[in-house]
Design a protein around this motif. Structure first.
Motif, PDB file in Angstrom:
ATOM      1  N   ASP A  32      35.066 -33.002  -9.326  1.00 40.37           N
ATOM      2  CA  ASP A  32      34.207 -32.135 -10.135  1.00 40.37           C
ATOM      3  C   ASP A  32      33.388 -31.211  -9.242  1.00 40.37           C
ATOM      4  O   ASP A  32      33.117 -30.072  -9.598  1.00 40.37           O
ATOM      5  N   LEU A  33      32.984 -31.739  -8.105  1.00 35.24           N
ATOM      6  CA  LEU A  33      32.134 -30.971  -7.183  1.00 35.24           C
ATOM      7  C   LEU A  33      32.788 -30.935  -5.809  1.00 35.24           C
ATOM      8  O   LEU A  33      33.430 -31.904  -5.395  1.00 35.24           O
ATOM      9  N   LEU A  34      32.596 -29.847  -5.115  1.00 33.17           N
ATOM     10  CA  LEU A  34      33.248 -29.679  -3.827  1.00 33.17           C
ATOM     11  C   LEU A  34      32.234 -29.224  -2.781  1.00 33.17           C
ATOM     12  O   LEU A  34      31.524 -28.235  -3.001  1.00 33.17           O
ATOM     13  N   ARG A  35      32.205 -29.947  -1.676  1.00 32.82           N
ATOM     14  CA  ARG A  35      31.373 -29.491  -0.562  1.00 32.82           C
ATOM     15  C   ARG A  35      32.196 -28.482   0.246  1.00 32.82           C
ATOM     16  O   ARG A  35      33.296 -28.793   0.703  1.00 32.82           O
ATOM     17  N   MET A  36      31.683 -27.270   0.383  1.00 28.70           N
ATOM     18  CA  MET A  36      32.461 -26.199   1.015  1.00 28.70           C
ATOM     19  C   MET A  36      31.736 -25.634   2.230  1.00 28.70           C
ATOM     20  O   MET A  36      30.540 -25.386   2.185  1.00 28.70           O
ATOM     21  N   ASP A  37      32.487 -25.401   3.287  1.00 30.08           N
ATOM     22  CA  ASP A  37      31.963 -24.797   4.510  1.00 30.08           C
ATOM     23  C   ASP A  37      31.568 -23.355   4.202  1.00 30.08           C
ATOM     24  O   ASP A  37      32.345 -22.621   3.564  1.00 30.08           O
ATOM     25  N   ASN A  38      30.386 -22.944   4.662  1.00 29.21           N
ATOM     26  CA  ASN A  38      30.013 -21.552   4.389  1.00 29.21           C
ATOM     27  C   ASN A  38      30.912 -20.566   5.141  1.00 29.21           C
ATOM     28  O   ASN A  38      30.880 -19.377   4.881  1.00 29.21           O
ATOM     29  N   GLY A  39      31.733 -21.101   6.035  1.00 30.29           N
ATOM     30  CA  GLY A  39      32.679 -20.256   6.748  1.00 30.29           C
ATOM     31  C   GLY A  39      33.921 -19.927   5.960  1.00 30.29           C
ATOM     32  O   GLY A  39      34.722 -19.094   6.390  1.00 30.29           O
ATOM     33  N   TRP A  40      34.135 -20.565   4.818  1.00 24.83           N
ATOM     34  CA  TRP A  40      35.313 -20.201   4.021  1.00 24.83           C
ATOM     35  C   TRP A  40      35.070 -20.295   2.510  1.00 24.83           C
ATOM     36  O   TRP A  40      36.017 -20.396   1.724  1.00 24.83           O
TER      37      TRP A  40
END
Lengths: 317, 517
Positions: B139-147
């Motif tokens: 449901d939720l995704l931790r995403m790198d601010n680099g992509w």
């Protein structure tokens, strides 16, 4: 309808088939299986390769572009978006197709020569032969990631014991794992270290299937060791050697994991590296085109081998 | 997926077939296709077919996202959300869920943190496959601010302005570090698609005890807040190396990898006033309609400076006014972990790394208070730099966001969790639990932040880094450009190619990539 007639119907039905028809019938399950797990993905990959990349839209691929992906790959127009050029003969150690071919040819040749030599030794009776065989096969049992880490640690600057002396002798640079030529050489050595055992075992199996009485006949006829090897061993073991080379060549042309663990795809670009890197960038059309080209190149090599092998077999017969 | 076929057991099969033919009474005579050839052909077809691997089209994503979504109320029954995170979060899941509850997430919502790998590009590929396939979980995704931006542009994650209140959206846009928020927004529509969870701020970490023994006074000279020039940095490092008899002075990361293009090289280049695409206004586009400024004197000089650090000033393409031979040639093959090892082992004086390295090396059983932290040095000041956002102690921005999977079947609960993640109390909790730096400048200058063990001692330096953070130029073509940058810069640092030649070639390649989008 009697029970006997029902039971005998299949036999009657197959009996009416010609040899060719029967062969096809037997191959139907195999073709169905291949169709699902191999041919469908291959065709799907080819279909995908006919579409443009789509980096900015929600859909995976863009518009239909026919063979444009292939044309641009083979004419160097995609170099900018790939880790290294696809084909650039002026820098063969830095572009994917030459690197893959160099890796495949050099590593398979070395593995075959070393494997043949080891198999000839193991074919002799000597004390401790069993332990020698075990020792020889150990590298083959090492997982590819461990194998990669072994060679990475050998050549990693600051850690590896091999870098400083080889650099001092001028064989490698100070940081061989970031240099394309040095890294390719290291990866070839790593592959030979591991896979020579595979070649040894296959060739040894071929050697041990040779009828020993032929050597007796050779000796009685006055043949030297070299003549026995040339006239008996080599012709009879050649089919096994060629089969082993075929399987190794196919694997070598798909090299990826070893590169990623020892160096990286930017330093040593193989065809599989190109597939993965373009796929990771979301360039699915380009990635599919490279994948299909890779399959076509390997498939072409396999077909040549099979035709040549079949011809050779026919001559022997 | 690759299959391999073969024509194994041909001869044995033929013999059995002949026996079978004799048994059932077929003639077994010559036919138009020999069995051997037929089986060989079939085997070849199998091998060829099996070689292709498999890349299949997954359809597409969701299409343009417009208008508000009525997420409704969070249901009363227990709900467990899946949150793609890392092993750090998974290991502290109880504390993090409690922090979310304290921040306002309803008590009936629980969170199952999926422990993913630590290689950011692997995670990116995983998410791309999940979202392109319209999966409902996580449901939720931790995403790198680099992509994150490529996922936004491709409509892979939910536009949060459709589900969050205006007050929350405004709070994020106004109260967070601006550069961090920009990496969570659609560059064209300026809409918010992710919430910054924490920031990665690189700093120069150093052995305060060794420096003080050499006669320097980091506290008296305010090293933590007043960044020094690269020239002075090199002189101090060389001097301390000599006095302490150490082999390594300064370790950083210059392997051929994404970390070089996004961060180390970006810092060296920006500290000299150079830039990839002019000023910060062009970081996120427009692709193909922005200048490529990589082949300019400040960038060449930054490469010469790094070459001086590694190879000494007698080597070609170096700078005489800098102290040389302070960094080992191994940096050309080092990433974060490998470059930190000699520092943690006490073999290095200066070390550039992310905040986790502060936690590791500043722990009481490591260097403790003998660890010093200062902003990244610079070559020219911001006033002297030609491009906006460059010059001064530039720190490459790292960090992670949280985004909502647009296909989630728990939209109301996911929105409630994200809403709670924007609260100050949750930011503080993450800082206290995992040492993850809050993405809000106001929170860094508080006593609660300074009370955090280890990291709290270095809040002054981290604030300077936050104020001077610069994001990598994340667009859909950045992965391709990043690879080329890393290769070209590593070659130039190694001396395989002269800086001008390397950057001229890189400029041409980057322009071609810009045109390819």
């Amino acid at each position: 309808m009697s029970l006997a007639s029902v039971v005998s119907r299949p036999a009657n039905w197959t009996e009416r088939l010609s040899e060719t028809q029967f062969a096809y019938l037997m191959l139907v399950p195999v073709f169905l299986l291949l169709g699902v797990i191999a041919i469908w993905p291959l065709l799907s990959t080819f279909r995908l390769s006919l579409f443009a990349d789509n980096l900015t839209g929600a859909s995976t691929v863009g518009e239909f572009v026919g063979l444009q992906n292939y044309v641009e790959l083979l004419t160097g127009q995609r170099e900018a978006i790939l880790p290294r050029p696809f084909i650039d003969l002026s820098q063969p150690f830095r572009s994917a197709l030459p690197v893959t071919l160099i890796f495949a040819v050099v590593s398979v040749l070395l593995e075959t020569l070393l494997g043949f030599a080891a198999a000839l030794v193991l074919d002799q009776e000597f004390r401790g032969r069993r332990w020698f065989r075990v020792a020889l096969i150990l590298p083959w049992a090492v997982p590819i990631v461990i194998q990669g880490m072994i060679f990475y640690l050998m050549f990693a600057p600051g850690i590896g014991f091999a870098t400083d002396p080889l650099s001092a002798w001028g064989i490698f640079g100070e940081t061989p794992l970031t240099n394309s030529f040095d890294s390719l050489a290291i990866i070839i050595i790593a592959d030979v270290w591991k896979t020579t055992a595979f070649m040894t075992l296959l060739i040894l199996a071929g050697l041990q299937s040779i009828d020993r009485s032929l050597y007796e006949v050779g000796r009685v006829a006055g043949a030297s060791k070299w003549q026995q090897f040339k006239m008996i061993t080599l012709p009879l073991v050649l089919p096994a050697v060629l089969v082993a080379m075929l399987f190794r060549s196919i694997n070598a042309m798909r090299v990826f994991g070893l590169i990623e663990t020892v160096s990286d795809c930017g330093t040593v670009p193989s065809l599989s590296c190109m597939v993965v890197s373009s796929f990771s960038s979301g360039r699915y059309g380009t990635s599919a085109a490279i994948a299909f080209l890779t399959a076509a190149i390997i498939g072409g090599a396999v077909m040549i081998y099979i035709v040549q092998f079949a011809r050779g077999q026919a001559e022997v017969i | 997926m690759a299959q391999r076929g073969g024509d194994r057991n041909r001869r044995g099969g033929d013999e059995r077939r002949r026996q079978y033919a004799r048994t059932i009474g077929t003639d077994g005579g010559p036919s138009s296709v020999s069995r051997r050839r037929f089986v060989e052909a079939a085997g070849a077809a199998g091998i060829v077919a099996g070689l292709g691997g498999c890349i299949t089209s997954n359809g597409g994503g969701g299409g343009a996202q417009e208008g508000e979504i009525d997420v409704g109320e969070v249901p009363d029954e227990p709900i467990t959300l899946q949150w793609a995170a890392s092993e750090q979060e998974a290991g502290q899941s109880d504390k993090i869920v409690s922090a979310l509850h304290e921040a306002g997430m309803p008590e009936n919502i629980d969170i199952n943190f999926l422990s993913g790998g630590n290689v950011t590009s692997d995670r990116q590929n995983q998410y791309e496959q999940w979202l392109a396939a319209d999966r409902e979980k996580p449901d939720l995704l931790r995403m790198d601010n680099g992509w994150t931006i490529p996922f936004i542009v491709r409509d892979r994650i939910l536009n949060l302005e459709r589900v969050l209140s205006d007050e929350t959206v405004d709070r994020v846009k106004n109260n967070y570090f601006e550069m961090s928020v920009q990496t969570a927004m659609d560059p064209q529509e300026n809409t918010l698609h992710a919430i910054p969870l924490w920031m990665g701020l690189p700093t120069m970490q150093y052995r305060k005890d060794l420096v003080e023994q050499a006669g320097y006074d980091p506290d008296g000279q305010n090293w933590a807040t007043e960044s020094m020039s690269w020239q002075r940095f090199s002189e101090i490092t060389a001097d301390v190396m000599q006095q302490q008899g150490m082999n390594y002075g300064y370790t950083f990361q210059a392997d051929v990898y994404a970390g070089l293009s996004c961060c180390d090289f970006n810092e060296f280049m920006s500290g000299w006033g150079g830039a990839y695409f002019g000023g910060v206004e062009n970081l996120f586009g427009p692709i193909g309609d922005r200048p490529v400024t990589i082949n300019e004197p400040p960038v060449h000089d930054s490469i010469r400076m790094v070459r001086t650090f590694i190879h000494g000033s007698n080597a070609p393409n170096t700078l005489n006014q800098y102290a040389g031979n302070i960094a080992p040639v191994s940096v050309l093959n080092w990433t974060e972990q490998s470059s930190m090892r000699p520092f943690s082992n006490g073999e290095t004086i200066m070390h550039r790394n992310w905040p986790y390295s502060i936690n590791v090396n500043g722990a009481p059983d490591a260097f403790g208070e003998n660890l010093g932290v200062m902003p990244i040095p610079y070559a020219v000041s911001a006033d002297e730099a030609e491009y906006a956002g460059t010059g001064g102690p530039v720190a490459a921005l790292g960090g992670w966001h949280v985004a909502i999977n647009p296909n989630t079947q728990n939209m109301a609960a996911a929105v409630a969790a994200v809403e709670a993640a924007t609260k100050d109390s949750f930011n503080f909790a993450l800082f206290e639990i995992l040492g993850q730096i809050p993405p809000k400048p106001d929170l860094l200058d508080t006593q609660r932040a300074r009370d955090v063990p280890v990291m709290g001692r270095y809040m002054d330096a981290l604030q300077v880094a936050g104020q001077n953070a610069i994001a990598r130029p994340v667009t859909v073509v950045w992965p391709d450009q990043s690879r080329q940058v890393a290769q070209a810069v590593n070659s130039a640092y190694a001396g395989d190619v002269a800086p001008e030649q390397a950057m001229a070639d890189l400029e041409q390649t980057m322009e071609q990539i810009e045109e390819s989008a």
